[in-house]
Scaffold this active site. Sequence first.
Site, PDB file in Angstrom:
ATOM      1  N   CYS A  49      -1.418   0.714   7.238  1.00  0.00           N
ATOM      2  CA  CYS A  49      -2.912   0.327   7.370  1.00  0.00           C
ATOM      3  C   CYS A  49      -3.199  -1.136   6.464  1.00  0.00           C
ATOM      4  O   CYS A  49      -3.383  -2.167   7.004  1.00  0.00           O
ATOM      5  CB  CYS A  49      -3.769   1.480   6.953  1.00  0.00           C
ATOM      6  SG  CYS A  49      -3.560   2.872   8.142  1.00  0.00           S
ATOM      7  N   ARG A  50      -3.503  -0.783   5.217  1.00  0.00           N
ATOM      8  CA  ARG A  50      -3.913  -1.858   4.418  1.00  0.00           C
ATOM      9  C   ARG A  50      -3.046  -2.975   4.390  1.00  0.00           C
ATOM     10  O   ARG A  50      -3.309  -4.088   4.373  1.00  0.00           O
ATOM     11  CB  ARG A  50      -4.321  -1.238   2.995  1.00  0.00           C
ATOM     12  CG  ARG A  50      -5.518  -0.082   3.344  1.00  0.00           C
ATOM     13  CD  ARG A  50      -5.923   0.555   1.929  1.00  0.00           C
ATOM     14  NE  ARG A  50      -4.532   1.267   1.695  1.00  0.00           N
ATOM     15  CZ  ARG A  50      -4.337   1.942   0.497  1.00  0.00           C
ATOM     16  NH1 ARG A  50      -5.121   2.009  -0.535  1.00  0.00           N
ATOM     17  NH2 ARG A  50      -3.208   2.731   0.319  1.00  0.00           N
ATOM     18  N   SER A  51      -1.854  -2.950   3.856  1.00  0.00           N
ATOM     19  CA  SER A  51      -0.672  -3.818   3.599  1.00  0.00           C
ATOM     20  C   SER A  51      -0.330  -4.564   4.889  1.00  0.00           C
ATOM     21  O   SER A  51      -0.301  -5.864   4.979  1.00  0.00           O
ATOM     22  CB  SER A  51       0.511  -3.393   2.762  1.00  0.00           C
ATOM     23  OG  SER A  51       1.112  -2.414   3.295  1.00  0.00           O
TER      24      SER A  51
ATOM     25  N   ASN B 272       2.482   1.695   4.346  1.00  0.00           N
ATOM     26  CA  ASN B 272       2.684   0.287   4.930  1.00  0.00           C
ATOM     27  C   ASN B 272       2.196   0.314   6.509  1.00  0.00           C
ATOM     28  O   ASN B 272       3.022  -0.424   7.312  1.00  0.00           O
ATOM     29  CB  ASN B 272       4.078  -0.205   4.698  1.00  0.00           C
ATOM     30  CG  ASN B 272       4.358  -1.892   5.006  1.00  0.00           C
ATOM     31  OD1 ASN B 272       5.563  -1.914   5.412  1.00  0.00           O
ATOM     32  ND2 ASN B 272       3.396  -2.353   4.876  1.00  0.00           N
TER      33      ASN B 272
ATOM     34  N   CYS C 289       0.799  -1.300  -0.059  1.00  0.00           N
ATOM     35  CA  CYS C 289      -0.085  -0.135   0.026  1.00  0.00           C
ATOM     36  C   CYS C 289       1.005   1.260  -0.058  1.00  0.00           C
ATOM     37  O   CYS C 289       2.089   1.047  -0.100  1.00  0.00           O
ATOM     38  CB  CYS C 289      -0.853  -0.028   0.860  1.00  0.00           C
ATOM     39  SG  CYS C 289      -0.283   0.145   2.589  1.00  0.00           S
TER      40      CYS C 289
ATOM     41  N   ASP D 118      -8.288   3.481   1.744  1.00  0.00           N
ATOM     42  CA  ASP D 118      -7.436   3.869   2.827  1.00  0.00           C
ATOM     43  C   ASP D 118      -8.114   4.199   3.916  1.00  0.00           C
ATOM     44  O   ASP D 118      -8.762   5.303   3.775  1.00  0.00           O
ATOM     45  CB  ASP D 118      -6.283   4.655   2.154  1.00  0.00           C
ATOM     46  CG  ASP D 118      -5.129   4.869   3.350  1.00  0.00           C
ATOM     47  OD1 ASP D 118      -5.187   4.402   4.253  1.00  0.00           O
ATOM     48  OD2 ASP D 118      -4.087   5.497   2.696  1.00  0.00           O
TER      49      ASP D 118
END
Length: 166
Positions: A16-18, A14, A11, A128
Amino acid sequence: MSDKINIIFVCLGNICRSPLADGLMHHIVQEKGLYDYFNIDSAGTYAGHAGERADSRMRQTANSHGVELLSRARQFTTEDFDIFNHIVVMDDSNYQNVIRLAKSDEEKEMVFKLRSYDNNKSNSDVDDPYYGGIEGFENCYQVVLESVNNLLENLINNYNLPQLNK
């Protein structure tokens, strides 16, 4: 590359999402007894959070579902193409940033969006949640969980992995 399935989630920062996708994949392959078949990591296209743990709101959301996020933020590099054979990005911007680093068509073919594995095969972005409220983190969790589960089932089938613990 090793004989493992090498997968990296990417993301922007690095945090939140990934790291969520990384943590969920670790959690699920552990539950299924398939941990030894995988090398899982995450990275961001932006280095501004390097060394940081996942955002506290993302960790809180994951923890509420029994998932621990242990990764530390790092930037995606061209060397990652030599290590990972599945590069899973969270949105179109991440996709473009990673594709720009690819040195060949073969490397470009390793990159795909996580939501190409949602139940609708939407190929949409994973939103995000960073600038939103806690409900955005929960929504992100649900979207990533669905897509990671479907991706893992695809990998299990494509690599003929044993179905140890369903």
